[in-house]
Design a protein around this motif. Structure first.
Motif, mmCIF file in Angstrom:
data_model
loop_
_atom_site.group_PDB
_atom_site.id
_atom_site.type_symbol
_atom_site.label_atom_id
_atom_site.label_comp_id
_atom_site.label_asym_id
_atom_site.label_seq_id
_atom_site.Cartn_x
_atom_site.Cartn_y
_atom_site.Cartn_z
ATOM 1 N N VAL A 1 20.730 -21.639 -62.812
ATOM 2 C CA VAL A 1 20.355 -22.674 -61.842
ATOM 3 C C VAL A 1 19.373 -22.109 -60.825
ATOM 4 C CG1 VAL A 1 22.550 -23.906 -62.046
ATOM 5 C CG2 VAL A 1 22.321 -22.107 -60.340
ATOM 6 N N ARG A 2 18.655 -23.017 -60.169
ATOM 7 C CA ARG A 2 17.748 -22.599 -59.093
ATOM 8 C C ARG A 2 17.541 -23.776 -58.143
ATOM 9 N NH1 ARG A 2 12.479 -22.783 -62.789
ATOM 10 N NH2 ARG A 2 12.411 -25.044 -63.018
ATOM 11 N N PRO A 3 17.081 -23.488 -56.920
ATOM 12 C CA PRO A 3 16.746 -24.587 -56.018
ATOM 13 C C PRO A 3 15.574 -25.348 -56.634
ATOM 14 C CG PRO A 3 16.851 -22.507 -54.838
ATOM 15 C CD PRO A 3 16.887 -22.174 -56.286
ATOM 16 N N VAL A 4 15.571 -26.666 -56.535
ATOM 17 C CA VAL A 4 14.575 -27.504 -57.213
ATOM 18 C C VAL A 4 13.155 -27.010 -56.942
ATOM 19 C CG1 VAL A 4 13.577 -29.821 -57.372
ATOM 20 C CG2 VAL A 4 16.055 -29.518 -57.202
ATOM 21 N N GLY A 5 12.450 -26.767 -58.026
ATOM 22 C CA GLY A 5 11.036 -26.436 -57.931
ATOM 23 C C GLY A 5 10.715 -25.069 -57.338
ATOM 24 N N ARG A 6 11.713 -24.264 -57.100
ATOM 25 C CA ARG A 6 11.460 -22.959 -56.477
ATOM 26 C C ARG A 6 11.306 -21.877 -57.550
ATOM 27 N NH1 ARG A 6 14.192 -20.724 -52.048
ATOM 28 N NH2 ARG A 6 15.311 -22.616 -51.524
ATOM 29 N N GLY B 1 20.300 -29.889 -53.701
ATOM 30 C CA GLY B 1 18.914 -29.498 -53.950
ATOM 31 C C GLY B 1 18.739 -28.402 -54.989
ATOM 32 N N TRP B 2 19.712 -28.251 -55.891
ATOM 33 C CA TRP B 2 19.580 -27.275 -56.973
ATOM 34 C C TRP B 2 19.479 -27.999 -58.297
ATOM 35 C CZ3 TRP B 2 20.770 -21.639 -56.925
ATOM 36 C CH2 TRP B 2 20.739 -21.113 -55.627
ATOM 37 N N GLU B 3 19.013 -27.290 -59.330
ATOM 38 C CA GLU B 3 18.916 -27.907 -60.650
ATOM 39 C C GLU B 3 19.263 -26.894 -61.739
ATOM 40 O OE1 GLU B 3 14.841 -29.094 -61.113
ATOM 41 O OE2 GLU B 3 14.097 -27.039 -61.060
ATOM 42 N N PRO B 4 19.792 -27.372 -62.871
ATOM 43 C CA PRO B 4 20.051 -26.476 -64.003
ATOM 44 C C PRO B 4 18.751 -26.177 -64.749
ATOM 45 C CG PRO B 4 20.704 -28.708 -64.571
ATOM 46 C CD PRO B 4 20.233 -28.743 -63.149
#
Lengths: 283, 266, 306
Positions: free
Chosen positions: A132-137, A52-55
């Motif tokens: 990186v961060r958790p998606v949409g956070r 559930g993370w994204e670059p």
């Protein structure tokens, strides 16, 4: 996992996907994806997504710190000016990286490559990684972490209840003890331990490790993983021995460690492990 | 063994190969590769090799002209070809269908500054089902595929036909002083250079492709382009292209569905 | 040679029936599974001659350069108030746009020629691209771009649009597509920043800044005490600027798309007394999302028996 295979079905599916990919109308990238840059491999990107993370963006840190002239000539004990220059370069490069990370809304940087070069008159540190961060956070309030662990290692740690908190590092430089001409001559035909050397090297290694541990404790870490040690004589001053060590400081964020119970596999490849994408959605 | 004559293996070889014919096999395959070669329906027969020592001489070249040095090209090609042929002959003695994991090396020795030894070695294999996998020339196929690659290519319905190569030794012109000064301070393309580089690599690749055509291959996989300057100095370069020619023989075998894993191994 | 035709040497090779591919066997197998059929190895070259750092600009001028050409530039002035020929009273970090442009021109022509070959084969895309650039002699850099042209099964012959291209091949390409991204093009860029040091930078890079500390510029070492480390602001800034410029230049080529699998290279050429050139290359595959984000299940964790 793959008990109910229908031979051929999966590949037909992949072909359809490929055909669809290249038939797609132009310019569909939109929303938060716009302009994302990352140096993650596709495996790392998929693993990051699976937790559930994204670059978000490629980020950098760098610092060049001066070393006073004349310190590399013969002396005794530790070369504190060199180790404090080293420490400052690392600190300020990681601080810059944290700032960049925060400014693009990242929670941390993974896969950071650490390049340290020590020249006679200056120390150069360069850091490259992906925020990186958790998606949409949104951005988090704490300082972002900087970690040289790969996205794969990050995903594994995360799944086990741990999180990286930052780069821990320490370095020390010592003069190799001087032997008198007589001693050199006497020892040249003997097999003896060079006690002075042993002690000096021990002390240097200890102080580098101790500095690294102290920097981890300052970040309230519970441990340091994947410690890298770089040691040996300086190329331009063979009588000075350098120890530098760094690793990712980690902390337990879950209630307790989560076991992953690995499966045992027998691999028949000597090279890279290959895997096919259609299997990624479960068999 | 004199250069240019591919006939006849050195005497000592005979005894080693005789022992291999009695059922013992030697191979430089790893255990994993061994198991995969067996999985693909082949049995290793023995480690085979061929070698040829050549004089890598010089050819006069013009300072300011980019050109192919055909004599050197021929020498480089023949030396490798000879080593390969000798290896194939060893495989022939063993009754092999093919040779996998072929490596082509060049060794230089201190005793001969202009001499280079070209070596080819690999593991001879034979099909267990008795079918023939020899190529259209009636020779055992050769390939630089590893055991893993060999198994994989057999799953795709393609069969290796032979290791193919093409080479081209090229002299790249030095630039005259007048030319260098004439272009100071500008960013310009140097069309002659571009052309020379194109030409040299294309020649190597075309020759490789010609070999594949002779084998009636469908295509070449794993093409590598190497540049070697041997001992000729920086303006004379050998462009070597190498790959395994393959021919489509059967339908694609569907691989079992793999699963996504994270390996905890280092 | 014009930029728009396949050289005669290549034409001969490309005209034959059989294909050659630079793909490894696993990549080749994966390619067939995806319905991509290799049709040939395609390549492009370009040998570029560099301008000599804008002619006279290799010599230090009397004053900082103008910032007319729109690149990054920052000037530092001496805080000491000395006037001496020995004492560089100004320093400057300046982006060398002409170097960046020459690199881009070289890469772009080699890349365009590779695509030209791919078009001649009627390919839909080029996979497993490799590019190299190297200096064969002073001021000459040659670019080589190489890849395997593929046809998409069932796709229209000789599609109107340019072939797409990617550094990826094989299973990695399959995974990229599975993750919802379609490759558009390989992209690469170089940034170049020249550092003209001023007195402070020079002193620090030469290691005698500590004794000058007492002169008392703001942010300078407290009383020049030995052991208090000093960061070299000008050089540090140049290092970061080179990377940011590379990223910005590349972003301009993305047109809002995503850059996947970036590879950063950095080179520092020290010219002495704090003067240096910082160069940074950045390359990767420009990708576009063609389906919605659909994360995979967490994979199984394994330990290998061997």
């Amino acid at each position: 996992m793959s008990g109910d295979d229908i031979p051929g079905a999966a590949f037909a599916d992949l072909r359809a996907e490929v055909a669809r990919a290249f038939a797609a109308p132009e310019g569909k990238t939109s929303g938060t994806d716009r302009g994302v840059t990352s140096d993650l491999s596709i495996d790392e990107a998929l693993l990051l997504h699976s937790i559930g993370w994204e670059p978000i963006d490629l980020i950098f840190g760098a610092s060049v710190v001066s070393i006073p002239v004349g310190i590399w000539t013969w002396g005794q004990g530790a070369l504190d000016p060199a180790s404090s220059a080293h420490a400052m370069a690392m600190t300020s490069a990681s601080r810059r990286m944290e700032d960049q990370c925060a400014s693009v809304g990242g929670h941390g940087a993974v896969g950071v490559r650490v390049a340290i070069e020590i020249h006679p008159r200056h120390v150069d540190v360069e850091l490259t990684g992906t925020a990186v961060r958790p998606v949409g956070r949104a951005a988090r309030r704490q300082r972002p972490f900087v970690s040289d662990l790969s996205a794969r290692d990050f995903a594994l740690l995360q799944g086990s209840g741990w999180a990286p908190v930052g780069l821990a590092f320490g370095a020390s430089f010592v003069y190799a003890p001087r032997r008198t001409a007589g001693t050199v001559l006497r020892q040249s035909t003997q097999n003896v331990e060079l006690v002075n050397y042993t002690q000096a090297l021990y002390a240097a290694r200890e102080s580098a490790m101790e500095r690294m541990q102290r920097s981890a404790l300052e970040m309230s870490a519970h441990g340091i993983v994947a410690v890298r040690v770089d040691e040996g004589p300086m190329p331009f001053a063979r009588h000075v021995i350098r120890f530098s060590s760094w690793g990712t400081a980690v902390a337990l964020v879950a209630e307790s460690h989560v076991g992953r119970q690995p499966r045992v596999v027998l691999a028949l490849d000597d090279q890279v492990v290959q895997f096919a994408p259609e299997a990624l959605h479960g068999g | 063994m004199s250069g240019g004559n591919p006939e006849g293996l050195p005497k000592d070889v005979g005894h080693r190969l005789e022992e291999l014919e009695r059922g013992l096999f030697t191979s430089d395959l790893s255990v994993n590769e061994f198991l995969l070669v067996k999985e693909a329906g082949f049995h290793p027969l023995g480690f085979v090799m061929g070698s040829s020592i050549h004089h890598t001489g010089v050819q006069t070249r013009r300072w300011s002209k980019s050109q192919e040095l055909t004599k050197l090209t021929e020498a480089m090609y023949n030396a490798r070809e000879l080593a390969m042929t000798r290896m194939e002959e060893e495989a022939e003695v063993l009754g092999a269908d093919g040779v996998v994991g072929v490596r082509l090396d060049v060794n230089y020795y201190e005793w001969g500054s202009d001499a280079a030894e070209f070596v080819a070695m690999g593991t001879a294999v034979k099909a267990e089902d008795g079918g023939s996998y020899r190529n259209v020339l009636g020779k055992p196929f050769t390939s630089d595929l590893s055991g893993q690659d060999f198994w994989t290519i057999m799953q795709t319905g393609y069969v290796p036909q032979g290791l193919v190569m093409g080479t081209c030794v090229y002299h790249i012109a030095h630039r005259g002083l007048a030319q260098a000064i004439g272009t100071v301070g500008q960013n310009v393309e140097l069309p002659n250079f571009t052309q020379a580089l194109y030409e040299a690599r294309e020649l190597a690749m075309t020759r490789m492709q010609d070999e594949a055509t002779r084998l009636e291959a469908t295509g070449i996989v794993g093409v590598r382009l190497e540049e070697k300057s041997h001992q000729w100095g920086s303006h004379t370069i050998e462009f070597l292209s190498l790959g395994t020619a393959v021919a489509k023989r059967g339908d694609e075998v569907t691989l079992p569905k793999p699963m996504a894993i994270i390996s905890l191994d280092n | 040679m014009t930029g728009s035709s396949v050289p005669e040497a290549a034409e001969r090779r490309l005209a034959t029936e059989s294909f050659s591919s630079g793909l490894t066997v696993p990549d080749f197998a994966a390619c067939l599974q995806m319905g991509l059929r290799p049709v040939g190895l395609v390549q492009g070259f370009c040998a570029m001659q560099w301008g000599w750092y804008g002619g006279a600009q290799s010599l230090r001028g009397l004053s900082p350069l103008g910032v007319g050409d729109g690149g990054y530039s920052r000037v530092w002035y001496c805080p000491h108030g000395f006037v001496s020929a020995e004492h560089p009273t100004w320093g400057q970090n300046a982006e060398q746009t002409w170097v960046e442009d020459a690199w881009a021109a070289g890469f772009d022509s080699a890349f365009a020629r590779m695509l030209e070959e791919a078009r001649a084969l009627g390919a839909n895309g080029v996979i497993g691209v490799k590019d190299t650039s190297r200096s064969t002699q002073a001021n000459v850099t040659e670019f080589h771009v190489l890849g395997t042209a593929v046809k998409l099964e069932g796709a229209a012959q000789g599609a109107a649009s340019d072939p797409w291209s990617t550094y990826l091949a094989g299973q990695r390409l399959a995974k990229l597509i599975e993750a919802g991204f379609a490759p558009v093009s390989v992209v690469a860029t170089l940034s170049s920043v020249r550092v003209w040091s001023y007195c402070m930078t020079r002193a620090l890079m030469e290691g005698y800044g500590y004794s000058m500390g007492a002169i008392g510029a703001s942010g300078w070492a407290g009383g020049g005490s030995l052991g208090a480390a000093q960061e070299v602001d000008q050089v540090t800034e140049a290092r970061i600027a080179a990377r940011q410029i590379a990223k910005e230049r590349l972003r301009q080529r993305l047109g809002g798309d995503i850059l996947h699998g970036a590879l950063v290279g950095s080179f520092v050429r020290e010219l002495g007394e704090g003067d240096q050139v910082v160069e940074c290359t950045l390359r990767g595959t420009r990708v576009r999302r063609f389906k919605d984000f659909d994360p995979i299940e967490a994979p199984v964790v394994t330990v290998r028996l061997s």
